[in-house]
Design a protein around this motif. Structure first.
Motif, short mmCIF file in Angstrom:
data_model
loop_
_atom_site.label_atom_id
_atom_site.label_comp_id
_atom_site.label_asym_id
_atom_site.label_seq_id
_atom_site.Cartn_x
_atom_site.Cartn_y
_atom_site.Cartn_z
N ARG A 93 84.09 25.53 46.90
CA ARG A 93 84.46 24.52 45.90
C ARG A 93 83.54 23.32 46.01
NH1 ARG A 93 87.08 24.62 41.27
NH2 ARG A 93 88.23 22.74 40.81
N LEU A 94 83.02 22.85 44.88
CA LEU A 94 82.18 21.66 44.81
C LEU A 94 82.84 20.64 43.90
CD1 LEU A 94 78.69 23.28 44.12
CD2 LEU A 94 79.61 22.61 46.33
N VAL A 95 82.77 19.37 44.27
CA VAL A 95 83.20 18.27 43.42
C VAL A 95 81.98 17.38 43.23
CG1 VAL A 95 84.73 16.29 43.17
CG2 VAL A 95 85.56 18.37 44.30
N VAL A 96 81.62 17.15 41.97
CA VAL A 96 80.39 16.43 41.65
C VAL A 96 80.70 15.28 40.69
CG1 VAL A 96 78.06 16.62 40.69
CG2 VAL A 96 79.06 18.56 41.92
N PRO A 97 80.48 14.04 41.13
CA PRO A 97 80.61 12.92 40.19
C PRO A 97 79.55 13.04 39.09
CG PRO A 97 80.57 12.14 42.45
CD PRO A 97 80.19 13.59 42.48
N LEU A 98 79.90 12.69 37.88
CA LEU A 98 78.95 12.77 36.77
C LEU A 98 77.73 11.90 37.01
CD1 LEU A 98 81.57 12.84 33.92
CD2 LEU A 98 80.16 14.75 34.71
N ASN A 99 77.90 10.79 37.72
CA ASN A 99 76.76 9.91 38.02
C ASN A 99 75.80 10.52 39.03
OD1 ASN A 99 77.55 7.95 36.23
ND2 ASN A 99 78.57 6.70 37.77
N ALA A 100 76.19 11.61 39.68
CA ALA A 100 75.30 12.28 40.62
C ALA A 100 74.36 13.26 39.92
CB ALA A 100 76.11 13.02 41.69
N ILE A 101 74.65 13.59 38.67
CA ILE A 101 73.84 14.57 37.94
C ILE A 101 72.47 14.00 37.64
CG2 ILE A 101 73.61 15.91 35.81
CD1 ILE A 101 76.67 16.09 35.71
N VAL A 102 71.45 14.79 37.94
CA VAL A 102 70.06 14.44 37.69
C VAL A 102 69.56 15.15 36.43
CG1 VAL A 102 67.71 14.51 38.62
CG2 VAL A 102 69.63 14.05 40.14
N THR A 103 69.85 16.45 36.30
CA THR A 103 69.49 17.20 35.10
C THR A 103 70.64 18.11 34.70
OG1 THR A 103 68.43 19.01 36.34
CG2 THR A 103 67.00 17.23 35.59
N PHE A 104 70.73 18.32 33.39
CA PHE A 104 71.69 19.25 32.80
C PHE A 104 70.90 20.06 31.79
CE2 PHE A 104 74.57 20.54 29.43
CZ PHE A 104 75.66 21.04 30.13
N VAL A 105 70.82 21.38 32.01
CA VAL A 105 69.96 22.23 31.19
C VAL A 105 70.72 23.47 30.73
CG1 VAL A 105 67.84 23.61 31.20
CG2 VAL A 105 67.94 21.48 32.51
N ASP A 106 70.57 23.79 29.45
CA ASP A 106 71.03 25.07 28.91
C ASP A 106 69.81 25.75 28.30
OD1 ASP A 106 72.03 27.27 27.57
OD2 ASP A 106 73.71 26.19 26.67
N PRO A 107 69.09 26.57 29.09
CA PRO A 107 67.85 27.18 28.60
C PRO A 107 68.08 28.19 27.48
CG PRO A 107 68.37 27.98 30.80
CD PRO A 107 69.36 26.91 30.48
N SER A 108 69.31 28.65 27.28
CA SER A 108 69.55 29.63 26.23
C SER A 108 69.36 29.04 24.84
CB SER A 108 70.96 30.22 26.36
OG SER A 108 71.93 29.27 26.00
N VAL A 109 69.45 27.72 24.73
CA VAL A 109 69.28 27.06 23.43
C VAL A 109 68.22 25.95 23.50
CG1 VAL A 109 71.57 27.61 22.55
CG2 VAL A 109 71.25 25.53 23.90
N GLU A 110 67.33 26.02 24.51
CA GLU A 110 66.25 25.05 24.65
C GLU A 110 66.76 23.62 24.73
OE1 GLU A 110 62.82 25.64 22.11
OE2 GLU A 110 63.67 27.54 21.46
N PHE A 111 67.79 23.38 25.54
CA PHE A 111 68.37 22.05 25.64
C PHE A 111 68.34 21.57 27.08
CE2 PHE A 111 71.80 19.06 26.30
CZ PHE A 111 71.55 18.14 25.30
N GLY A 112 67.94 20.32 27.27
CA GLY A 112 67.96 19.75 28.61
C GLY A 112 68.05 18.24 28.57
N LEU A 113 68.77 17.69 29.52
CA LEU A 113 68.87 16.25 29.69
C LEU A 113 68.43 15.90 31.10
CD1 LEU A 113 72.40 15.56 28.18
CD2 LEU A 113 70.19 15.04 27.13
N ARG A 114 67.81 14.74 31.23
CA ARG A 114 67.43 14.24 32.54
C ARG A 114 67.93 12.81 32.66
NH1 ARG A 114 61.89 13.61 35.74
NH2 ARG A 114 62.93 12.50 37.40
#
Length: 168
Positions: A93-114
């Motif tokens: 089990r992992l708990v991750v604060p949203l402020n800890a996110i560095v990248t969020f990527v969905d390569p199936s639709v060519e989408f990424g946030l940094r």
């Protein structure tokens, strides 16, 4: 004391983190539709990250998790998400604060946030370091966007970097 200008970068970062929250809530309720899958890189040393110590010792700075074929109990609560993933055959089990996110990527639709990791509006000095687990998911903010690994449909995508919106 009022500031002289609006900090658009900070406002955009907060809005995009809410966007990630909305996406994760949809997936928590309905599962991943079609070929969608996520690569989420986060800072393992960020306050509030809860993960097994053996994983933290393997990934002392950053870790990329994949939400694709097997994950359980994805939940979003306030400013964090939690999920159970398999590591070397063991469910963890992992708990991750949203402020800890560095990248969020969905390569199936060519989408990424940094995200630049600066919620207080202060710009980081110097280049951002590569991720420990997959350097292809962390582009150089000074250079052109990198292509992501090929998705099952043969497409690739670019990261949307927020650095271009910050005042220097």
């Amino acid at each position: 004391m009022a500031e002289d200008s609006l900090n658009y970068g900070q406002i955009m970062q907060r809005a995009l983190r809410r966007f990630v929250t909305d996406v994760l809530c949809i997936v928590a309720e309905n599962g991943l539709p079609g070929a969608h899958h996520f690569y989420i890189t986060f800072e393992t040393s960020h306050p509030g990250v809860d993960m097994p110590e053996h994983l933290r010792s393997r990934y002392p700075d950053k870790m990329t998790i994949v939400l694709q074929e097997w994950f359980e109990d994805l939940a979003v609560a306030g400013d964090r998400f939690s999920v159970t993933l398999s590591f070397d055959g063991a469910a963890e089990r992992l708990v991750v604060p949203l402020n800890a996110i560095v990248t969020f990527v969905d390569p199936s639709v060519e989408f990424g946030l940094r995200f630049d990791g600066q919620e207080d509006g202060e710009a980081e000095e110097g280049p951002v370091s590569e991720t420990d687990s997959d350097p292809d998911l962390d582009p150089d903010p000074a250079g052109p966007p990198r292509k992501f690994p090929k998705a099952p449909n043969g497409l690739s995508g670019d990261v949307v970097s927020l650095d271009r919106f910050r005042r220097h």
